[in-house]
Design a protein around this motif. Structure first.
Motif, PDB file in Angstrom:
ATOM      1  N   SER A 134      50.473  36.946  40.182  1.00  0.00           N
ATOM      2  CA  SER A 134      49.329  37.633  41.105  1.00  0.00           C
ATOM      3  C   SER A 134      48.069  38.524  40.876  1.00  0.00           C
ATOM      4  O   SER A 134      48.677  39.513  40.065  1.00  0.00           O
ATOM      5  CB  SER A 134      50.042  38.016  42.456  1.00  0.00           C
ATOM      6  N   TYR A 135      46.957  38.413  41.617  1.00  0.00           N
ATOM      7  CA  TYR A 135      46.417  39.248  41.492  1.00  0.00           C
ATOM      8  C   TYR A 135      45.898  40.351  42.863  1.00  0.00           C
ATOM      9  O   TYR A 135      45.368  41.034  43.302  1.00  0.00           O
ATOM     10  CB  TYR A 135      44.926  38.582  41.631  1.00  0.00           C
ATOM     11  N   LYS A 136      47.759  40.178  43.762  1.00  0.00           N
ATOM     12  CA  LYS A 136      47.172  40.652  44.250  1.00  0.00           C
ATOM     13  C   LYS A 136      46.616  42.899  44.263  1.00  0.00           C
ATOM     14  O   LYS A 136      46.006  42.747  45.921  1.00  0.00           O
ATOM     15  CB  LYS A 136      48.858  41.419  45.304  1.00  0.00           C
ATOM     16  N   PHE A 137      47.336  42.986  43.226  1.00  0.00           N
ATOM     17  CA  PHE A 137      46.267  44.688  42.976  1.00  0.00           C
ATOM     18  C   PHE A 137      45.747  44.219  42.077  1.00  0.00           C
ATOM     19  O   PHE A 137      45.170  45.855  41.488  1.00  0.00           O
ATOM     20  CB  PHE A 137      47.738  45.337  42.462  1.00  0.00           C
ATOM     21  N   GLY A 138      44.876  43.370  42.045  1.00  0.00           N
ATOM     22  CA  GLY A 138      43.947  43.392  40.906  1.00  0.00           C
ATOM     23  C   GLY A 138      44.059  42.632  39.857  1.00  0.00           C
ATOM     24  O   GLY A 138      44.944  42.012  39.612  1.00  0.00           O
ATOM     25  N   SER A 139      43.000  42.205  39.225  1.00  0.00           N
ATOM     26  CA  SER A 139      43.234  41.276  38.112  1.00  0.00           C
ATOM     27  C   SER A 139      42.283  42.306  36.707  1.00  0.00           C
ATOM     28  O   SER A 139      42.974  42.854  36.264  1.00  0.00           O
ATOM     29  CB  SER A 139      42.072  39.978  38.262  1.00  0.00           C
ATOM     30  N   LEU A 140      41.459  42.024  36.184  1.00  0.00           N
ATOM     31  CA  LEU A 140      40.877  43.267  35.026  1.00  0.00           C
ATOM     32  C   LEU A 140      41.487  44.475  35.604  1.00  0.00           C
ATOM     33  O   LEU A 140      42.000  44.411  34.025  1.00  0.00           O
ATOM     34  CB  LEU A 140      39.419  42.941  34.623  1.00  0.00           C
ATOM     35  N   TRP A 173      32.812  38.109  39.521  1.00  0.00           N
ATOM     36  CA  TRP A 173      33.121  38.946  40.586  1.00  0.00           C
ATOM     37  C   TRP A 173      33.729  39.274  41.080  1.00  0.00           C
ATOM     38  O   TRP A 173      34.928  38.489  40.892  1.00  0.00           O
ATOM     39  CB  TRP A 173      32.332  38.146  42.194  1.00  0.00           C
ATOM     40  N   LEU A 174      34.864  40.143  40.609  1.00  0.00           N
ATOM     41  CA  LEU A 174      35.849  41.189  41.087  1.00  0.00           C
ATOM     42  C   LEU A 174      36.107  41.665  42.830  1.00  0.00           C
ATOM     43  O   LEU A 174      35.094  42.493  42.850  1.00  0.00           O
ATOM     44  CB  LEU A 174      36.615  42.572  40.004  1.00  0.00           C
ATOM     45  N   SER A 175      37.212  41.167  43.112  1.00  0.00           N
ATOM     46  CA  SER A 175      37.804  41.709  44.221  1.00  0.00           C
ATOM     47  C   SER A 175      38.525  42.851  43.964  1.00  0.00           C
ATOM     48  O   SER A 175      38.490  43.805  44.887  1.00  0.00           O
ATOM     49  CB  SER A 175      38.805  40.669  45.234  1.00  0.00           C
TER      50      SER A 175
END
Ligand code: LRH
Ligand code: MN
Length: 424
Positions: A134-140, A173-175
């Motif tokens: 999961s990307y809940k706490f970010g990706s990169l 674009w990173l959330s």
């Protein structure tokens, strides 16, 4: 649905008399009208594949009817816009919302519709149903190396799709960010993100660019790991000559001086291009020029000044794209209005008397400088934008054509009322 040229000819001949009167008057007032018209004919704005259906908010989404239910129908809709205004000749895909089922079929359809593939967009701001981590706490930025690796691989996959289609750029674009003080180590988040962007950068073909899109807040509400133009420029400078900063007009804190940001990014040769929209409060993704039309003119004024100072080709050297969401309007009418607002602001910026403005600035003649810009902004160039459309085979008045020819009714008959477009 395809629009045949005969329908457009009929529409233009009905409107010709009124248009000619307006155009003759405009030409009598505007010395470089022909040069402006040629620039308008050459100018194209890419349409996002995720903005052809009705958008929504966390509260509700009131879907419209006859929406495109797949990539082919989305391309048909953009082809329809392009047939009407001859300024929407490119589509920007968002992956995985718009993964092409067959590259050959999609490329042939693009050729038939006279469309190019603009920047590709990756998506590590949602968890796909078949996604492992999961990307809940970010990706990169994520503290978990496996999640960062998953995000890097996704971006490289998006580049592969783009190479097959003939795109030449990736927008990232990173959330990523944080919602509360103490939640995130900003330095580590930056370094993880830079490390990931370096791996993505290394996967770019030699003639590709990567656009680093910043955003001040949402969906994180305490910090964003690419939160403003300075942070995006920091990444772009550390990544290398194929990395640039993308300006989404809605991604700024209230009252930010976006035209100054644009002037400096062009000067630094690090401006990627734009996601055009308008907003009153946050990332409202409203119709371009519908809230702050003077700001849009001032941005194009800096663009023309900066591009000419560097000898850039206005039509091809920067990325021109709309990024809007249509919660209460017909998406196609909204996009037609947005393209019109962009063409009008560009035309006005081309009309600015640069020599007189420069002279006023050099002599600190504030009133003269202000009068030059305000008089230009108050000059009605709609007839020139219409004439450029007419000469390029488009409709003199796209919205009137769209309504008189009941295009939406036709789309509903073709697709039914219940089709829902992927996207926001
Ligand atoms: C983020 C953003 C980004 C897209 C998304 C659909 O707010 O502007 O450009 O990926 O909207
Ligand atoms: Mn955007």
């Amino acid at each position: 649905m395809r629009i045949d040229q005969e329908q457009i000819h009929q529409h233009n001949s009905d409107m010709q008399k009124l248009h000619q009167k307006r155009f003759d008057f405009a030409k009598s007032e505007i010395p470089n009208a022909e040069a402006i018209i040629q620039k308008l004919i050459d100018f194209n704005v890419a349409i996002p594949s995720w903005a052809l259906g009705t958008g929504g908010t966390r509260f509700a989404r009131f879907s419209g009817a006859g929406e495109p239910g797949n990539l082919e129908q989305k391309m048909e809709d953009i082809g329809l816009l392009h047939a009407l205004n001859n300024s929407s000749g490119a589509i920007s895909l968002h992956i995985p919302w718009d993964i092409p089922s067959d590259y050959g079929v999609i490329k042939q359809l693009a050729t038939d519709l006279n469309l190019k593939f603009d920047a590709m967009n990756s998506n590590t701001f949602q968890d796909q149903k078949d996604q492992a981590l999961s990307y809940k706490f970010g990706s990169l930025q994520n503290t978990n190396k496996a999640i960062r690796k998953q995000a890097i691989e996704h971006n490289i996959e998006v580049i592969q799709h783009g190479i097959e289609l003939g795109s030449k750029a990736l927008t990232v674009w990173l959330s990523d960010g944080s919602c509360f003080p103490g939640q995130l180590n900003f330095r580590k988040a930056f370094q993880n993100t830079l490390e990931g962007l370096h791996e993505i950068y290394a996967a770019l073909p030699s003639d590709w660019k990567v656009f680093v899109e910043y955003k001040a807040f949402e969906p994180n509400f305490y910090s964003m790991t690419i939160g403003d133009w300075g942070q995006s420029l920091l990444y772009a400078n550390k990544l290398g000559p194929k990395a640039f900063t993308l300006v989404d007009l809605g991604h700024h804190l209230p009252n930010a001086n976006i035209e100054q940001i644009v002037a400096l990014l062009i000067m630094e040769e690090k401006l990627a291009g734009f996601h055009f929209n308008d907003s009153k409060y946050g990332d409202d993704d409203l119709t371009v020029g519908s809230i702050k039309p003077y700001q849009l003119f001032l941005i194009f004024n800096e663009l023309v000044e900066g591009m000419d100072a560097r000898g850039l080709n206005h039509a091809t050297d920067l990325g021109w794209m709309i990024d809007a969401s249509h919660n209460v309007k017909d998406p196609l009418e909204d996009l037609l209005q947005s393209v019109e607002a962009i063409m009008l602001s560009y035309a006005q910026a081309l009309l600015v008397d640069r020599a007189s403005l420069n002279n006023a600035q050099e002599n600190n003649d504030v009133v003269a400088a202000q009068e030059i810009l305000q008089n230009t902004f108050r000059t009605d160039l709609r007839a020139l934008v219409a004439e450029a459309r007419l000469r390029a085979g488009g409709a003199l008045d796209p919205i009137t054509f769209y309504r008189n020819n009941k295009i939406r009714t036709g789309l509903i008959k073709e697709r039914g009322a219940k089709t829902v477009a992927t996207g926001l």
